[in-house]
Structure formats: structure tokens, C-alpha cells
Motif scaffolding. Structure first.
Motif, mmCIF file in Angstrom:
data_model
loop_
_atom_site.group_PDB
_atom_site.id
_atom_site.type_symbol
_atom_site.label_atom_id
_atom_site.label_comp_id
_atom_site.label_asym_id
_atom_site.label_seq_id
_atom_site.Cartn_x
_atom_site.Cartn_y
_atom_site.Cartn_z
ATOM 1 N N VAL A 10 0.947 -1.189 0.013
ATOM 2 C CA VAL A 10 0.067 0.148 0.020
ATOM 3 C C VAL A 10 0.664 1.297 0.023
ATOM 4 N N LEU A 11 1.999 1.174 0.745
ATOM 5 C CA LEU A 11 2.831 2.426 0.945
ATOM 6 C C LEU A 11 3.438 2.407 -0.438
ATOM 7 N N ALA A 12 3.891 1.455 -1.127
ATOM 8 C CA ALA A 12 4.688 1.698 -2.244
ATOM 9 C C ALA A 12 3.597 2.320 -3.219
ATOM 10 N N VAL A 13 2.385 1.587 -3.431
ATOM 11 C CA VAL A 13 1.470 2.197 -4.378
ATOM 12 C C VAL A 13 1.227 3.760 -4.207
ATOM 13 N N LEU A 14 0.873 4.087 -2.814
ATOM 14 C CA LEU A 14 0.925 5.480 -2.642
ATOM 15 C C LEU A 14 2.076 6.481 -2.967
ATOM 16 N N ALA A 15 3.048 5.801 -2.785
ATOM 17 C CA ALA A 15 4.445 6.409 -3.344
ATOM 18 C C ALA A 15 4.463 6.805 -4.662
ATOM 19 N N LEU A 16 4.263 5.787 -5.400
ATOM 20 C CA LEU A 16 3.987 5.958 -7.144
ATOM 21 C C LEU A 16 2.922 6.997 -7.399
ATOM 22 N N THR A 17 1.898 7.050 -6.720
ATOM 23 C CA THR A 17 0.809 7.832 -7.129
ATOM 24 C C THR A 17 1.162 9.337 -6.837
ATOM 25 N N THR A 18 1.761 9.561 -5.426
ATOM 26 C CA THR A 18 1.913 10.914 -5.018
ATOM 27 C C THR A 18 2.922 11.689 -5.815
ATOM 28 N N VAL A 19 4.074 11.113 -6.440
ATOM 29 C CA VAL A 19 5.154 11.478 -6.990
ATOM 30 C C VAL A 19 4.576 12.242 -8.450
ATOM 31 N N PRO A 20 3.743 11.877 -8.994
ATOM 32 C CA PRO A 20 3.280 12.426 -10.306
ATOM 33 C C PRO A 20 2.538 13.694 -9.876
ATOM 34 N N ALA A 21 1.777 13.489 -8.943
ATOM 35 C CA ALA A 21 0.779 14.574 -8.068
ATOM 36 C C ALA A 21 1.608 15.761 -7.787
ATOM 37 N N ALA A 22 2.585 15.186 -7.163
ATOM 38 C CA ALA A 22 3.713 16.144 -6.901
ATOM 39 C C ALA A 22 4.110 16.990 -8.029
ATOM 40 N N ALA A 23 4.802 16.246 -8.825
ATOM 41 C CA ALA A 23 5.075 17.088 -10.047
ATOM 42 C C ALA A 23 4.166 17.745 -10.840
ATOM 43 N N GLU A 24 2.841 17.350 -10.948
ATOM 44 C CA GLU A 24 1.966 18.257 -11.568
ATOM 45 C C GLU A 24 1.758 19.529 -10.774
ATOM 46 N N GLN A 25 1.796 19.390 -9.361
ATOM 47 C CA GLN A 25 1.629 20.541 -8.724
ATOM 48 C C GLN A 25 2.476 21.622 -8.667
ATOM 49 N N GLU A 26 3.986 21.155 -9.066
ATOM 50 C CA GLU A 26 5.049 21.846 -9.115
ATOM 51 C C GLU A 26 4.926 22.650 -10.367
ATOM 52 N N GLU A 27 4.443 21.810 -11.567
ATOM 53 C CA GLU A 27 4.489 22.428 -12.704
ATOM 54 C C GLU A 27 3.335 23.449 -12.730
ATOM 55 N N GLY A 28 2.231 23.172 -12.073
ATOM 56 C CA GLY A 28 1.021 24.093 -11.978
ATOM 57 C C GLY A 28 1.555 25.620 -11.177
ATOM 58 N N ASP A 29 2.210 25.306 -10.191
ATOM 59 C CA ASP A 29 2.693 26.521 -9.570
ATOM 60 C C ASP A 29 3.616 27.306 -10.521
ATOM 61 N N GLY A 30 4.545 26.537 -11.329
ATOM 62 C CA GLY A 30 5.287 27.192 -12.030
ATOM 63 C C GLY A 30 4.539 28.152 -13.298
ATOM 64 N N LYS A 31 3.402 27.248 -13.857
ATOM 65 C CA LYS A 31 2.642 27.820 -14.750
ATOM 66 C C LYS A 31 2.123 29.318 -14.342
ATOM 67 N N VAL A 32 1.636 28.845 -13.075
ATOM 68 C CA VAL A 32 0.748 30.222 -12.384
ATOM 69 C C VAL A 32 1.917 31.307 -12.357
ATOM 70 N N ALA A 33 3.026 31.086 -11.756
ATOM 71 C CA ALA A 33 4.053 32.112 -11.531
ATOM 72 C C ALA A 33 4.424 32.672 -12.812
#
Length: 126
Positions: A10-33
Motif C-alpha cells: 500500500v505504501l509503495a502504491v501511494l508513493a508511486l501515485t503521489t510523485v506524479p501529483a507532486a510533479a503536476e503541482q510543481e508544474e502548476g505552480d510554475g505555470k501560475v508564476a
């Protein structure tokens, strides 16, 4: 033992799904900036030059080198290749990096975290 294995999975699956979400958030923050500070004059779309040149593919490009855009002689002759460090310095204070550039009235962004977001976003524009 089974519970430990199940918990690990479960932890491994959560880690794999969280990384893309974090990358999308970072790109989203960059696009807003980017939109807040740059989009008035620049586009992120290839070939879409406006008051300023398109910033699509800027990382690794020689300053003043897009065909179809009339750069200042200061920018054309700067000898700069846009890497992360040069972009950060330029976004902080364009006149300190390329004296005589045509980025008026833009005076720079003093907030290092905002600059980092913009530079990270610019790196995605390939």
C-alpha cells in the motif's frame, strides 16, 4: 507477516501515485508564476512571438536567436546561453545580466522561490 507485506505494498502504491501529483503541482505552480510575471509579454507556445519572444524551448537556447523576432542588439550580442542559472539571474534583474535589453518596464522578481518556479516551468517547455 502478511499484514506487513500488505502495508508495504500500500505504501509503495501511494508513493508511486503521489510523485506524479507532486510533479503536476510543481508544474502548476510554475505555470501560475509564469502567467503572473511573464505572460503579458511572452508566450509558452512555440512560434508565438508577442511583445517578447516565445519562451518555448528557451532552456539551452542562445539569447537573441529566434528567427522572426527583433531582439535588441544587447540581447543578440550578449553571448548568453539560457541555462537555469542565467535565467534565474536574468529574471531577478534583467539589466544586471544584459544591460540595454528591451524588457522595460519589467524590473525583475526579487523572490527566489517565484523565480525557481518560473525556471522549473520554463524547463518543461520543449
Amino acid at each position: 507477516m502478511r499484514r506487513s507485506l500488505a502495508s508495504s505494498l500500500v505504501l509503495a502504491v501511494l508513493a508511486l501515485t503521489t510523485v506524479p501529483a507532486a510533479a503536476e503541482q510543481e508544474e502548476g505552480d510554475g505555470k501560475v508564476a509564469f502567467n503572473n510575471a511573464c505572460r503579458t509579454c511572452h508566450s509558452f507556445k512555440e512560434g508565438d512571438n508577442r511583445l517578447g519572444p516565445s519562451l518555448h524551448g528557451i532552456v539551452g537556447r542562445k539569447a537573441g536567436s529566434i528567427d522572426g523576432f527583433e531582439f535588441s542588439s544587447a540581447m543578440k550580442n550578449s553571448g548568453i546561453t539560457w541555462d537555469e542559472a542565467n535565467l534565474d539571474k536574468f529574471i531577478a534583474n534583467p539589466d544586471n545580466v544584459v544591460h540595454g535589453n528591451a524588457m522595460k518596464p519589467f524590473g525583475g522578481i526579487s523572490d527566489a522561490s517565484e523565480r525557481a518556479k518560473i525556471v522549473s516551468y520554463l524547463k518543461t517547455l520543449k
